[in-house]
Design a protein around this motif. Sequence first.
Motif, short mmCIF file in Angstrom:
data_model
loop_
_atom_site.label_atom_id
_atom_site.label_comp_id
_atom_site.label_asym_id
_atom_site.label_seq_id
_atom_site.Cartn_x
_atom_site.Cartn_y
_atom_site.Cartn_z
N PHE A 35 28.98 35.13 32.90
CA PHE A 35 30.17 35.91 33.22
C PHE A 35 30.06 36.54 34.61
CE2 PHE A 35 33.34 39.32 31.85
CZ PHE A 35 34.37 38.42 31.62
N LYS A 56 24.58 35.25 39.15
CA LYS A 56 24.38 33.81 39.36
C LYS A 56 24.06 33.50 40.82
CE LYS A 56 28.58 33.16 37.73
NZ LYS A 56 29.10 34.43 37.21
N ILE A 91 39.23 33.01 47.53
CA ILE A 91 39.52 32.93 46.08
C ILE A 91 40.74 33.82 45.74
CG2 ILE A 91 38.59 33.34 43.74
CD1 ILE A 91 37.00 31.09 45.04
N PHE A 127 44.29 32.46 44.04
CA PHE A 127 44.90 33.02 42.83
C PHE A 127 46.31 33.53 43.13
CE2 PHE A 127 42.37 33.48 38.93
CZ PHE A 127 41.14 33.00 39.33
N PHE A 153 43.85 27.66 40.87
CA PHE A 153 42.42 27.89 41.13
C PHE A 153 41.57 26.93 40.29
CE2 PHE A 153 38.39 29.80 39.84
CZ PHE A 153 37.77 29.85 41.09
N ARG A 154 41.92 26.76 39.01
CA ARG A 154 41.11 25.87 38.14
C ARG A 154 41.15 24.43 38.64
NH1 ARG A 154 37.85 29.46 36.49
NH2 ARG A 154 38.90 31.18 35.48
N GLU A 168 38.81 24.31 41.51
CA GLU A 168 37.45 24.44 40.99
C GLU A 168 36.96 23.11 40.41
OE1 GLU A 168 35.52 28.03 38.54
OE2 GLU A 168 36.94 26.91 37.34
N GLY A 221 31.29 29.62 39.24
CA GLY A 221 32.07 30.82 38.98
C GLY A 221 32.15 31.03 37.47
N GLY A 222 32.43 32.26 37.06
CA GLY A 222 32.38 32.63 35.65
C GLY A 222 33.26 31.82 34.69
N GLY A 223 34.30 31.17 35.21
CA GLY A 223 35.20 30.45 34.30
C GLY A 223 34.96 28.95 34.26
N LYS A 256 32.59 41.87 46.30
CA LYS A 256 33.36 40.66 46.00
C LYS A 256 34.65 41.00 45.23
CE LYS A 256 32.94 36.10 43.81
NZ LYS A 256 32.09 35.08 43.23
N ARG A 275 37.39 40.07 42.68
CA ARG A 275 37.50 39.15 41.55
C ARG A 275 38.85 39.32 40.88
NH1 ARG A 275 31.69 40.69 41.31
NH2 ARG A 275 30.49 38.78 41.01
N PRO A 276 39.74 38.36 41.08
CA PRO A 276 41.09 38.50 40.53
C PRO A 276 41.11 38.67 39.00
CG PRO A 276 41.00 36.67 42.08
CD PRO A 276 39.60 37.13 41.88
N LEU A 277 40.10 38.16 38.30
CA LEU A 277 40.11 38.28 36.83
C LEU A 277 39.35 39.51 36.33
CD1 LEU A 277 39.84 34.57 35.64
CD2 LEU A 277 41.87 36.00 35.86
N ARG A 298 34.74 34.16 25.96
CA ARG A 298 33.99 33.11 26.64
C ARG A 298 32.56 32.92 26.15
NH1 ARG A 298 35.17 34.03 33.00
NH2 ARG A 298 37.25 33.11 33.11
C1 S3P Z 1 35.99 33.74 37.84
C2 S3P Z 1 34.81 34.19 38.39
C3 S3P Z 1 34.57 34.23 39.85
C4 S3P Z 1 35.47 33.23 40.59
C5 S3P Z 1 36.90 33.42 40.18
C6 S3P Z 1 37.11 33.22 38.67
C7 S3P Z 1 36.13 33.72 36.36
O1 S3P Z 1 33.20 33.93 40.12
O2 S3P Z 1 35.09 31.91 40.33
O3 S3P Z 1 37.30 34.70 40.58
O4 S3P Z 1 37.03 33.04 35.85
O5 S3P Z 1 35.30 34.39 35.69
P1 S3P Z 1 31.99 34.91 39.72
O6 S3P Z 1 31.61 34.64 38.30
O7 S3P Z 1 30.90 34.54 40.67
O8 S3P Z 1 32.46 36.31 39.91
#
Ligand code: S3P
Length: 168
Positions: A8, A13, A43, A47, A55-56, A59, A79-81, A118, A120-122, A136
């Motif tokens: 997450f 990471k 990023i 978004f 974005f996906r 990615e 990235g986290g997603g 950083k 982070r839009p989410l 998740r």
């Molecule tokens: C995201 C995490 C971000 C980045 C984007 C979406 C996510 O990376 O890929 O903002 O969906 O959790 P980090 O996990 O490095 O913050």
Amino acid sequence: MLVLLVGFMGAGKTSVGGALSRRLGWSFEDLDDRIQQREGRSIPEIFAETGEAGFRRAERASLSEVLAEAAGHRIVALGGGAFIQTENRAAIEKAGATVVFLDGPVEELYRRCEQEPKVRPLRRTEEEFRQLYAQRRPDYLRATHRVDTQGKDVERVATEVACCLGFA
Ligand code: S3P
């Protein structure tokens, strides 16, 4: 060998990837950096302009590129997603990459994000952050290895990742 670090937001990471790369002498890359370079925008801009779906897509394209590249010893932080998307997980499995999940309590992940510059839009409210994490986590647990980062500094986590990869 291709090692992917997943987990997450705030799991460390990128910093653990850097430390592991110095330790093993392997190359390191952050997938978010590749996305930004390919797209020519940040990023948050991706978004804002194309939504999460846009974005996906970006990615997925960057991840496919990474997985198609010639072998060698490499570490890539996702990235986290990224590992949550079924299609990405299938491609990762097909490529035979080793996936390491950097785990940690959600309170600590949130705190780490607050301390980082950083954007982070989410990462919205703490409640939404918790919900997304809970949603998740079962997917992160599909990784090859899990390393607990709770209360540990970056070097210690990198040592533990190296250990589970078979490097003492
Ligand atoms: C995201 C995490 C971000 C980045 C984007 C979406 C996510 O990376 O890929 O903002 O969906 O959790 P980090 O996990 O490095 O913050």
